[in-house]
Design an enzyme around this catalytic site. Structure first.
Site, PDB file in Angstrom:
ATOM      1  N   ASP A 195     -27.142  19.284 -70.286  1.00 39.63           N
ATOM      2  CA  ASP A 195     -26.155  18.499 -71.025  1.00 39.63           C
ATOM      3  C   ASP A 195     -25.805  17.150 -70.403  1.00 39.63           C
ATOM      4  O   ASP A 195     -24.869  16.483 -70.874  1.00 39.63           O
ATOM      5  CB  ASP A 195     -24.874  19.316 -71.207  1.00 39.63           C
ATOM      6  CG  ASP A 195     -24.219  19.683 -69.886  1.00 39.63           C
ATOM      7  OD1 ASP A 195     -24.906  19.635 -68.854  1.00 39.63           O
ATOM      8  OD2 ASP A 195     -23.020  20.015 -69.895  1.00 39.63           O
ATOM      9  N   GLU A 196     -26.514  16.710 -69.376  1.00 42.52           N
ATOM     10  CA  GLU A 196     -26.226  15.384 -68.827  1.00 42.52           C
ATOM     11  C   GLU A 196     -27.451  14.776 -68.162  1.00 42.52           C
ATOM     12  O   GLU A 196     -28.350  15.486 -67.721  1.00 42.52           O
ATOM     13  CB  GLU A 196     -25.052  15.433 -67.841  1.00 42.52           C
ATOM     14  CG  GLU A 196     -25.280  16.262 -66.607  1.00 42.52           C
ATOM     15  CD  GLU A 196     -24.107  16.198 -65.643  1.00 42.52           C
ATOM     16  OE1 GLU A 196     -23.512  15.110 -65.485  1.00 42.52           O
ATOM     17  OE2 GLU A 196     -23.790  17.234 -65.031  1.00 42.52           O
ATOM     18  N   ASP A 250     -23.013  12.440 -70.770  1.00 42.04           N
ATOM     19  CA  ASP A 250     -22.524  13.806 -70.548  1.00 42.04           C
ATOM     20  C   ASP A 250     -22.075  14.369 -71.891  1.00 42.04           C
ATOM     21  O   ASP A 250     -21.170  13.833 -72.526  1.00 42.04           O
ATOM     22  CB  ASP A 250     -21.360  13.779 -69.549  1.00 42.04           C
ATOM     23  CG  ASP A 250     -20.957  15.173 -69.099  1.00 42.04           C
ATOM     24  OD1 ASP A 250     -21.653  16.134 -69.455  1.00 42.04           O
ATOM     25  OD2 ASP A 250     -19.932  15.293 -68.409  1.00 42.04           O
TER      26      ASP A 250
END
Length: 202
Positions: free
Chosen positions: A150-151, A56
């Site tokens: 983003d993850e 993350d």
């Protein structure tokens, strides 16, 4: 008499057949149960041996903006929205100290942090950085499950580096992300995705 003996023989044969059928049924049931539990424990052991990493990126949108605009570093910024309308897409850690969070209205965020700087989102730039990060992921495994820009989840049970330690792999990935993009990331490790995601928050 012979008829009577014939009936007895028939009844006896029926009893024997019934007993055999019951025994065969019990054996089949026992075999099915044994096979079921054997397969269950095999699957359980395979699950317990899995190595899942959840990566993350830390305050991704806001961190990219601070990276691209050094004058914003160390300042409370909100990506998206403004002090009148709109919704905050991301907040820097400096803004989070004041309670500013993503999905919060811009007006509320401005009330919580009077020095908050609103930045227009640049999604093309975020996608560009995200591609760089995913390229790093694929250096270790092709079993990558992106959740957003983003993850992502990475299954490194069998990985391209031949490294048996998911902890060391996670450390390497975080270090490489920082070297390539200048951004930091959090990582959680477990035997399943749910726990790995929780672990990345600590």
């Amino acid at each position: 008499m012979s008829f009577f003996l014939f009936q007895l023989s028939t009844f006896r044969l029926a009893e024997v057949l019934e007993a055999n059928v019951i025994e065969i049924s019990e054996n089949l049931i026992n075999f099915s149960l044994k096979n079921y539990f054997f397969q269950y424990f095999v699957n359980l052991m395979e699950t317990l041996q899995r190595k899942i990493i959840h990566i993350d990126m830390d305050a991704f949108y806001a961190s990219v903006e601070q990276l691209d605009h050094p004058d914003l570093k160390g300042k409370p910024i909100a990506v998206g929205g403004n002090e009148i309308r709109g919704v905050v897409s991301a907040a820097s850690y400096e803004a989070r100290k004041f309670g500013v969070r993503s999905a919060m209205s811009g007006a509320q965020a401005a009330r919580l942090c009077v020095d908050l700087i609103f930045v227009k989102p640049n999604f093309e730039r975020y996608k560009e950085v995200s591609k760089q990060i995913r390229k790093i992921f694929h250096e270790y495994t092709d079993l990558v499950e992106p959740l957003s820009l983003d993850e992502a989840y990475l299954d490194v049970t069998e990985n391209k580096k031949g490294n048996p330690s998911a902890t060391l792999i996670a450390q390497e990935i975080r270090q490489k992300i920082f070297e390539v993009t200048g951004l930091t990331a959090s990582a959680g490790i477990s035997v399943n995705k749910f726990v790995a995601k929780i672990a990345s928050d600590f």
